[in-house]
Write a protein that holds these residues in place. Structure first.
Motif, mmCIF file in Angstrom:
data_model
loop_
_atom_site.group_PDB
_atom_site.id
_atom_site.type_symbol
_atom_site.label_atom_id
_atom_site.label_comp_id
_atom_site.label_asym_id
_atom_site.label_seq_id
_atom_site.Cartn_x
_atom_site.Cartn_y
_atom_site.Cartn_z
ATOM 1 N N LEU A 57 0.834 -1.189 0.000
ATOM 2 C CA LEU A 57 0.000 0.000 0.000
ATOM 3 C C LEU A 57 0.874 1.246 0.000
ATOM 4 O O LEU A 57 1.873 1.313 0.705
ATOM 5 C CB LEU A 57 -0.908 0.035 1.234
ATOM 6 N N ALA A 58 0.481 2.251 -0.790
ATOM 7 C CA ALA A 58 1.201 3.525 -0.849
ATOM 8 C C ALA A 58 0.546 4.510 0.114
ATOM 9 O O ALA A 58 -0.680 4.512 0.266
ATOM 10 C CB ALA A 58 1.160 4.075 -2.278
ATOM 11 N N PRO A 59 1.352 5.350 0.770
ATOM 12 C CA PRO A 59 0.766 6.370 1.658
ATOM 13 C C PRO A 59 -0.151 7.302 0.875
ATOM 14 O O PRO A 59 0.071 7.577 -0.305
ATOM 15 C CB PRO A 59 1.983 7.132 2.179
ATOM 16 N N GLY A 60 -1.197 7.787 1.523
ATOM 17 C CA GLY A 60 -2.133 8.711 0.893
ATOM 18 C C GLY A 60 -3.502 8.575 1.505
ATOM 19 O O GLY A 60 -3.686 7.862 2.493
ATOM 20 N N ASN A 61 -4.473 9.264 0.941
ATOM 21 C CA ASN A 61 -5.847 9.222 1.441
ATOM 22 C C ASN A 61 -6.809 9.088 0.275
ATOM 23 O O ASN A 61 -6.570 9.635 -0.793
ATOM 24 C CB ASN A 61 -6.193 10.497 2.217
ATOM 25 N N GLU A 62 -7.883 8.367 0.489
ATOM 26 C CA GLU A 62 -8.970 8.272 -0.479
ATOM 27 C C GLU A 62 -10.259 8.581 0.247
ATOM 28 O O GLU A 62 -10.470 8.123 1.365
ATOM 29 C CB GLU A 62 -9.060 6.861 -1.079
ATOM 30 N N LEU A 63 -11.123 9.357 -0.395
ATOM 31 C CA LEU A 63 -12.410 9.685 0.197
ATOM 32 C C LEU A 63 -13.494 8.852 -0.475
ATOM 33 O O LEU A 63 -13.383 8.501 -1.641
ATOM 34 C CB LEU A 63 -12.715 11.177 0.022
ATOM 35 N N GLY A 64 -14.544 8.558 0.263
ATOM 36 C CA GLY A 64 -15.679 7.846 -0.305
ATOM 37 C C GLY A 64 -15.369 6.418 -0.685
ATOM 38 O O GLY A 64 -15.906 5.915 -1.657
#
Length: 177
Positions: A57-64
């Motif tokens: 997994l790569a760092p970051g954010n996903e919404l929804g």
């Protein structure tokens, strides 16, 4: 044929296992707070073999973030089977379905001594699914888009890490359960 959804957490080494799925090809979705969603499509699972795959997994954010399930034949019904890390059935696990984008009553179930909970006539729509029992790591799908038909959920729950606090709502009984 019913749709089959497997649900589990990773252990302290980041590994996961889910027993009891029928043979077939599975899409693996891995969500972790602070990381982009990981997706592995079409992993073949054939008994008595086990499928092994690595996913970074790569760092970051996903919404929804949502899991969308296509409709299966038949009336909308839910069968939930919950086991522990060794595959033994877990009783007293509370399952809560909360409607998100439609009008329906929340659905609350509790697993039997055989680790099974079921409900008939669940409306299709977007739901939040939460499985919890004191002392076990909570399992949650923030957005489950279910377009109807029978759904089987196989869930493997792990003990909470010793340093993790137990959420208060896991210790307090909720009405109707």
């Amino acid at each position: 044929a019913p749709l089959v959804l497997g649900l589990t957490s990773t252990n302290e080494r980041g590994s996961l296992a889910l027993n009891g799925l029928p043979a077939g090809r599975y899409d693996i979705v891995v969500d972790a707070e602070g990381y982009l969603r990981g997706l592995l499509k079409g992993l073949p699972v054939r008994p008595p073999y086990r499928a092994v795959a690595d996913l970074v997994l790569a760092p970051g954010n996903e919404l929804g973030q949502a899991i969308a399930l296509a409709a299966a034949e038949g009336s909308s019904a839910l069968e939930l089977r919950v086991v522990d890390a060794s595959g033994a059935p877990l009783s007293g696990v509370r399952c809560r379905l909360d409607p998100l984008e439609h009008r329906a009553d929340p659905v609350e179930l509790s697993t039997s001594d055989e680790g099974i909970a079921s409900a008939e006539q669940i409306p299709a729509g977007t739901w939040k699914l939460t499985l919890f029992r004191a002392g076990l790591a909570r399992l949650r799908i923030a957005r489950l888009v279910w377009s109807g038909g029978p759904l089987q959920i196989v869930a493997r729950m792990l003990p909470l890490p010793e340093q993790a606090p137990v959420p208060l709502e896991d210790l307090m009984p909720s009405p109707g359960v």
